[in-house]
Design a protein around this motif. Structure first.
Motif, PDB file in Angstrom:
ATOM      1  N   HIS A 135      24.154 -38.633  58.326  1.00  0.00           N
ATOM      2  CA  HIS A 135      23.817 -39.408  59.515  1.00  0.00           C
ATOM      3  C   HIS A 135      22.388 -39.974  59.460  1.00  0.00           C
ATOM      4  N   TYR A 136      21.752 -39.821  58.298  1.00  0.00           N
ATOM      5  CA  TYR A 136      20.329 -40.190  58.200  1.00  0.00           C
ATOM      6  C   TYR A 136      20.094 -41.668  58.512  1.00  0.00           C
ATOM      7  N   MET A 137      20.860 -42.545  57.913  1.00  0.00           N
ATOM      8  CA  MET A 137      20.636 -43.985  58.075  1.00  0.00           C
ATOM      9  C   MET A 137      20.847 -44.430  59.518  1.00  0.00           C
ATOM     10  N   SER A 138      21.780 -43.814  60.207  1.00  0.00           N
ATOM     11  CA  SER A 138      22.043 -44.203  61.595  1.00  0.00           C
ATOM     12  C   SER A 138      20.996 -43.614  62.548  1.00  0.00           C
ATOM     13  N   ILE A 139      20.571 -42.366  62.276  1.00  0.00           N
ATOM     14  CA  ILE A 139      19.581 -41.741  63.154  1.00  0.00           C
ATOM     15  C   ILE A 139      18.199 -42.354  62.953  1.00  0.00           C
TER      16      ILE A 139
ATOM     17  N   SER B 175      17.141 -45.299  61.852  1.00  0.00           N
ATOM     18  CA  SER B 175      17.225 -46.739  61.601  1.00  0.00           C
ATOM     19  C   SER B 175      15.859 -47.380  61.803  1.00  0.00           C
ATOM     20  N   ARG B 176      15.695 -48.607  61.342  1.00  0.00           N
ATOM     21  CA  ARG B 176      14.404 -49.284  61.467  1.00  0.00           C
ATOM     22  C   ARG B 176      13.964 -49.463  62.929  1.00  0.00           C
ATOM     23  N   PRO B 177      14.868 -49.888  63.854  1.00  0.00           N
ATOM     24  CA  PRO B 177      14.441 -49.974  65.267  1.00  0.00           C
ATOM     25  C   PRO B 177      13.979 -48.631  65.824  1.00  0.00           C
ATOM     26  N   THR B 178      14.681 -47.560  65.438  1.00  0.00           N
ATOM     27  CA  THR B 178      14.277 -46.231  65.912  1.00  0.00           C
ATOM     28  C   THR B 178      12.908 -45.860  65.371  1.00  0.00           C
ATOM     29  N   CYS B 179      12.680 -46.138  64.103  1.00  0.00           N
ATOM     30  CA  CYS B 179      11.375 -45.838  63.491  1.00  0.00           C
ATOM     31  C   CYS B 179      10.261 -46.634  64.167  1.00  0.00           C
ATOM     32  N   CYS B 180      10.527 -47.884  64.473  1.00  0.00           N
ATOM     33  CA  CYS B 180       9.514 -48.719  65.142  1.00  0.00           C
ATOM     34  C   CYS B 180       9.182 -48.156  66.517  1.00  0.00           C
ATOM     35  N   ARG B 181      10.197 -47.706  67.230  1.00  0.00           N
ATOM     36  CA  ARG B 181       9.953 -47.119  68.554  1.00  0.00           C
ATOM     37  C   ARG B 181       9.167 -45.812  68.441  1.00  0.00           C
ATOM     38  N   LEU B 182       9.488 -45.014  67.433  1.00  0.00           N
ATOM     39  CA  LEU B 182       8.772 -43.753  67.244  1.00  0.00           C
ATOM     40  C   LEU B 182       7.301 -43.995  66.892  1.00  0.00           C
ATOM     41  N   VAL B 183       7.047 -44.962  66.028  1.00  0.00           N
ATOM     42  CA  VAL B 183       5.654 -45.288  65.655  1.00  0.00           C
ATOM     43  C   VAL B 183       4.896 -45.833  66.863  1.00  0.00           C
ATOM     44  N   ALA B 184       5.571 -46.698  67.637  1.00  0.00           N
ATOM     45  CA  ALA B 184       4.928 -47.233  68.853  1.00  0.00           C
ATOM     46  C   ALA B 184       4.600 -46.101  69.826  1.00  0.00           C
ATOM     47  N   ALA B 185       5.505 -45.128  69.938  1.00  0.00           N
ATOM     48  CA  ALA B 185       5.265 -43.980  70.820  1.00  0.00           C
ATOM     49  C   ALA B 185       4.068 -43.169  70.335  1.00  0.00           C
ATOM     50  N   CYS B 186       3.891 -43.072  69.019  1.00  0.00           N
ATOM     51  CA  CYS B 186       2.723 -42.360  68.465  1.00  0.00           C
ATOM     52  C   CYS B 186       1.428 -43.030  68.893  1.00  0.00           C
ATOM     53  N   TRP B 187       1.380 -44.358  68.812  1.00  0.00           N
ATOM     54  CA  TRP B 187       0.177 -45.088  69.206  1.00  0.00           C
ATOM     55  C   TRP B 187      -0.068 -44.992  70.709  1.00  0.00           C
TER      56      TRP B 187
END
Length: 297
Positions: free
Chosen positions: A131-135, A137-149
């Motif tokens: 399930h790695y690719m679905s969990i 995903s690039r949009p999810t990663c972008c949201r996680l990085v934005a949340a970090c900032w």
């Protein structure tokens, strides 16, 4: 007196790492080389990942962002430190000090959160590979990085507001080579008991909470890897080992500094070198030397 309600200190004096001119020159050469390695190493990782179409997984996207954060983090303190090592009078304006303090905690907290996200990425990759690719995903990663900032900004603005509202009427000598909350608030002309408690609940507990989450994540990963070693999980174990090295170098000194209110050790500024200079410098080496795909690219 009316002055007590106003900031009368217009600049701070940074005492630096040493008073010896010869030692300062040695430090200048060492830290200059370190900063060059930080800039070139992290830029090389960013360019390599961006230019190579094979490095498109979430892990490399997060690694690229970590390199960018390391580059920003080191640039908050290193250029100023290098200039001060060659200067007779090591002063920084009050506004400049508050700006450095804000940027340091902004980028530093963002890195803490990002390292936590990277641990979650490795957890998903190893424990839930199908399930790695679905969990992740690039949009999810972008949201996680934005949340970090965003998390870093909220943390830093709280620290800065608490500090800037304090009355400073002298002394103005900071026993460090950069402006940080612990040494600055000790110069305030008021009781800082509550502020130090807030500092621990903010910086200290955030560092501890992220570290505990990381510890649990990597414990689960190591248990999973142990059960699946026959399936060729040594590569995953090597990747996690590099992450654990970075986490130890970054979180260890941070917890030592921010989880100790009401005390000031002379070793604090030496320990600060670990997470302001050493960690951003060794990150590119750790990730490239232990990652075959990045080395090949």
């Amino acid at each position: 007196m009316e002055q007590r309600n106003h900031t009368v200190v217009t600049e701070f004096v940074l005492l630096g790492l040493s008073h010896s001119r010869q030692v300062q020159l040695v430090f200048f050469v060492l830290f200059l080389l370190s900063y060059v390695v930080i800039v070139l190493g992290n830029l090389l990782i960013i360019v390599t990942i961006k230019a190579n179409s094979c490095l498109t997984s979430a892990m490399y996207f997060l690694l690229c962002n970590l390199s960018f954060i390391d580059l920003c983090y080191a640039s908050v303190t290193s250029p100023r430190m290098l200039a001060d090592l060659l200067s007779q009078r090591k002063t920084i304006s009050f506004n400049g000090c508050m700006a450095q303090l804000f940027l340091l905690h902004f980028v530093g907290a963002a890195e803490m959160f990002l390292l936590t996200v990277m641990a979650y990425d490795r957890y998903v990759a190893i424990c839930k590979p199908l399930h790695y690719m679905s969990i992740m995903s690039r949009p999810t990663c972008c949201r996680l990085v934005a949340a970090c900032w965003v998390g870093g900004f909220v943390h830093s603005i709280v620290q800065t507001i608490l500090t800037i509202r304090l009355p400073f009427c002298g002394p103005n000598k900071i026993d460090n080579y950069f402006c940080d909350v612990p040494p600055v608030i000790r110069l305030a002309c008021t009781n800082i008991y509550v502020i130090e408690l807030l500092m621990v609940s903010n910086s200290g507990l955030i560092s501890l909470a992220c570290f505990l989450v990381l510890l649990v994540s990597y414990t689960v990963i190591l248990v999973t890897v142990r059960l699946r070693l026959r399936d060729g999980k040594w590569k995953a174990l090597s990747t996690c080992a590099s992450h654990i090295t970075v986490v130890t170098l970054f979180f260890g000194p941070c917890m030592f500094i921010y989880l100790r209110p009401f005390s000031n050790f002379s070793a604090d500024k030496s320990i600060s070198v670990i997470y302001t200079v050493l960690t951003p410098m060794v990150n590119p080496l750790i990730y490239t030397l232990r990652n075959k795909e990045v080395k090949d690219s």
